[in-house]
Design a protein around this motif. Structure first.
Motif, PDB file in Angstrom:
ATOM      1  N   TYR A   1       0.559   5.506  -0.171  1.00 48.88           N
ATOM      2  CA  TYR A   1      -0.306   6.630   0.316  1.00 48.88           C
ATOM      3  C   TYR A   1       0.554   7.731  -0.236  1.00 48.88           C
ATOM      4  O   TYR A   1       1.517   8.418  -0.151  1.00 48.88           O
TER       5      TYR A   1
ATOM      6  N   LEU B   1      -5.386   6.112   0.225  1.00 48.44           N
ATOM      7  CA  LEU B   1      -4.597   5.485  -0.823  1.00 48.44           C
ATOM      8  C   LEU B   1      -4.576   5.581  -2.000  1.00 48.44           C
ATOM      9  O   LEU B   1      -5.000   5.250  -2.584  1.00 48.44           O
TER      10      LEU B   1
ATOM     11  N   GLU C   1       0.472  -1.344   0.001  1.00 49.66           N
ATOM     12  CA  GLU C   1       0.074  -0.331  -0.025  1.00 49.66           C
ATOM     13  C   GLU C   1       1.189   1.337  -0.174  1.00 49.66           C
ATOM     14  O   GLU C   1       1.818   1.397   0.603  1.00 49.66           O
TER      15      GLU C   1
END
Length: 204
Positions: free
Chosen positions: A66, A71, A64
């Motif tokens: 950001y 996100l 992931e």
């Protein structure tokens, strides 16, 4: 009239399994590596009778990223599986081939050594289904030493299975981790599943 399910297109889900249950037909096939070319080949699958339970936990966290307070990007990270197999007894051949234990040909004993060189293997098994059993192969596995346990007999005798933990990862040549059959898999592929480790036959 009996319908040949192998001729039905894959998008017709009517003949797909709705549920899976049971575990049987565990096999292993030892991986050997050519010292000159580095090419890996699979040995003939060897049956491991007495399978009780199998669990496969995915390895690899979701990646992931950001940005802009949200996100921005996410992607799966497939690192294979952590496997646990509960089995009645570890076959002697598996202890020698995969775990690296040494068998004395005169006294017929197995010795576990701290400097053992474990082998890698393909692991094959099947789950039954309401339509047809699904057969699986994990292409690149490494096993840890199994747990050893036992308990005293009481008024009822209950066997104590062994627990074998292993890691299933992608093989280098094509990143394949696992292959499984479908209810529409042709009989020629399905019936030969335990004769050799499944490899896609190149088109002529």
């Amino acid at each position: 009239m009996k319908i040949d399910k192998t001729l039905i297109p894959l998008d017709l889900q009517y003949f797909a399994n709705k549920v899976n249950f049971g575990l049987k037909n565990a096999h292993y096939a030892l991986i050997t590596v050519d010292e000159e070319t580095g090419e890996e080949t699979y040995g003939t699958p060897i049956k491991m009778p007495g399978s009780v339970e199998l669990s496969l936990e995915p390895r690899g966290d979701m990646v992931e990223f950001y940005a802009d307070d949200m996100l921005f990007y996410s992607a799966p990270n497939n690192q294979g599986y952590d496997g646990t197999l509960s089995i009645a007894n570890i076959p002697d051949s598996f202890a020698v081939d995969v775990l690296g234990e040494e068998q004395d040909e005169t006294d017929m004993v197995l010795t576990e050594k701290s400097n053992a060189k474990p082998g890698r293997f393909a692991f094959m098994f099947e789950f039954d289904g309401d339509v047809k059993a699904t057969r699986h192969v994990l292409y690149n596995c490494s096993a840890n030493r199994p747990t050893v346990s036992g308990s005293t007999k009481t008024d009822s005798v209950e066997p104590s299975p062994n627990e074998l933990t292993f890691v299933a990862s992608a093989r280098e040549k094509d990143n394949a981790v696992k292959t499984k059959t479908l209810t529409t898999t042709p009989a020629g592929v399905y019936d030969a599943w335990y004769q050799s480790v499944y490899e896609k036959t190149p088109a002529a």
